[in-house]
Design a protein around this motif. Structure first.
Motif, short mmCIF file in Angstrom:
data_model
loop_
_atom_site.label_atom_id
_atom_site.label_comp_id
_atom_site.label_asym_id
_atom_site.label_seq_id
_atom_site.Cartn_x
_atom_site.Cartn_y
_atom_site.Cartn_z
N SER A 33 5.77 -42.75 32.91
CA SER A 33 6.33 -44.08 32.64
C SER A 33 6.36 -44.37 31.14
N ALA A 34 5.31 -44.01 30.44
CA ALA A 34 5.26 -44.25 28.99
C ALA A 34 6.34 -43.45 28.27
N ILE A 35 6.51 -42.20 28.67
CA ILE A 35 7.53 -41.36 28.04
C ILE A 35 8.93 -41.90 28.34
N VAL A 39 11.59 -43.20 25.59
CA VAL A 39 12.84 -42.47 25.38
C VAL A 39 14.06 -43.29 25.80
N THR A 40 14.01 -43.90 26.98
CA THR A 40 15.20 -44.58 27.51
C THR A 40 15.09 -46.10 27.49
N GLY A 41 13.91 -46.63 27.31
CA GLY A 41 13.71 -48.07 27.36
C GLY A 41 13.54 -48.59 28.77
N GLU A 42 13.60 -47.71 29.77
CA GLU A 42 13.47 -48.09 31.17
C GLU A 42 12.41 -47.22 31.83
N ILE A 43 11.92 -47.68 32.98
CA ILE A 43 10.96 -46.89 33.74
C ILE A 43 11.62 -46.44 35.03
N ASN A 44 11.64 -45.13 35.25
CA ASN A 44 12.18 -44.54 36.47
C ASN A 44 11.04 -44.45 37.47
N THR A 45 11.22 -45.01 38.66
CA THR A 45 10.14 -45.04 39.65
C THR A 45 10.02 -43.76 40.46
N ASP A 46 10.95 -42.83 40.29
CA ASP A 46 10.84 -41.54 40.99
C ASP A 46 9.67 -40.75 40.41
N LEU A 50 5.12 -34.96 35.28
CA LEU A 50 3.67 -35.08 35.09
C LEU A 50 2.98 -35.68 36.32
N GLU A 51 3.66 -36.61 36.98
CA GLU A 51 3.09 -37.17 38.21
C GLU A 51 3.00 -36.11 39.30
N SER A 52 4.04 -35.30 39.42
CA SER A 52 4.03 -34.22 40.41
C SER A 52 2.93 -33.21 40.12
N ALA A 53 2.76 -32.89 38.83
CA ALA A 53 1.68 -31.97 38.45
C ALA A 53 0.32 -32.58 38.77
N GLY A 54 0.17 -33.87 38.49
CA GLY A 54 -1.08 -34.56 38.80
C GLY A 54 -1.37 -34.59 40.28
N GLU A 55 -0.33 -34.76 41.08
CA GLU A 55 -0.50 -34.76 42.54
C GLU A 55 -1.00 -33.39 43.01
N ALA A 56 -0.46 -32.33 42.43
CA ALA A 56 -0.91 -30.98 42.79
C ALA A 56 -2.37 -30.78 42.38
N ILE A 57 -2.74 -31.29 41.22
CA ILE A 57 -4.13 -31.19 40.77
C ILE A 57 -5.05 -31.95 41.73
N ASP A 58 -4.62 -33.15 42.14
CA ASP A 58 -5.43 -33.94 43.08
C ASP A 58 -5.62 -33.21 44.41
N GLU A 59 -4.57 -32.54 44.88
CA GLU A 59 -4.68 -31.80 46.14
C GLU A 59 -5.68 -30.66 46.02
N VAL A 60 -5.64 -29.96 44.90
CA VAL A 60 -6.54 -28.83 44.69
C VAL A 60 -7.99 -29.29 44.51
N THR A 61 -8.18 -30.38 43.78
CA THR A 61 -9.54 -30.84 43.48
C THR A 61 -10.11 -31.77 44.54
N PRO A 68 -2.31 -47.95 46.88
CA PRO A 68 -1.67 -47.98 48.20
C PRO A 68 -0.15 -47.83 48.15
N VAL A 69 0.49 -48.37 47.12
CA VAL A 69 1.94 -48.24 47.00
C VAL A 69 2.31 -46.79 46.78
N ASP A 70 1.57 -46.11 45.94
CA ASP A 70 1.82 -44.69 45.69
C ASP A 70 1.56 -43.87 46.94
N ALA A 71 0.54 -44.22 47.70
CA ALA A 71 0.23 -43.49 48.93
C ALA A 71 1.38 -43.59 49.92
N VAL A 72 1.99 -44.76 50.04
CA VAL A 72 3.14 -44.93 50.92
C VAL A 72 4.31 -44.08 50.41
#
Length: 85
Positions: A33-35, A39-46, A50-61, A68-72
């Motif tokens: 979101s910060a990047i 860069v664009t002045g907007e936040i893409n909610t997809d 980095l979020e996808s990489a973090g999700e993979a790290i969370d699954e492994v660890t 809750p919004v992210d979980a949905v």
């Protein structure tokens, strides 16, 4: 492109810290979101890279994103990935 090469080690360090205490997915989402905002002045909610990489790290660890919004969003994403075409 050069800036991305400079920032890459910082991102890796942030993910290492997130993996030790808290959700790496949430950290990745915040960095995406910060990047995007910078860069664009907007936040893409997809899910960003980095979020996808973090999700993979969370699954492994075994860490969980307690947002809750992210979980949905993750559940919907997972259901649509597994759905037949």
């Amino acid at each position: 492109m050069r800036n991305l090469k400079i920032l890459a080690p910082l991102f890796l360090g942030a993910f290492a810290l997130a993996a030790c205490g808290g959700s790496a997915e949430k950290q990745g989402e915040e960095m995406d979101s910060a990047i995007e905002e910078t860069v664009t002045g907007e936040i893409n909610t997809d899910d960003g890279l980095l979020e996808s990489a973090g999700e993979a790290i969370d699954e492994v660890t075994g860490n969980e994103n307690t947002d809750p919004v992210d979980a949905v969003g993750d559940a919907v994403e997972e259901a649509t990935e597994d759905a037949p075409d």
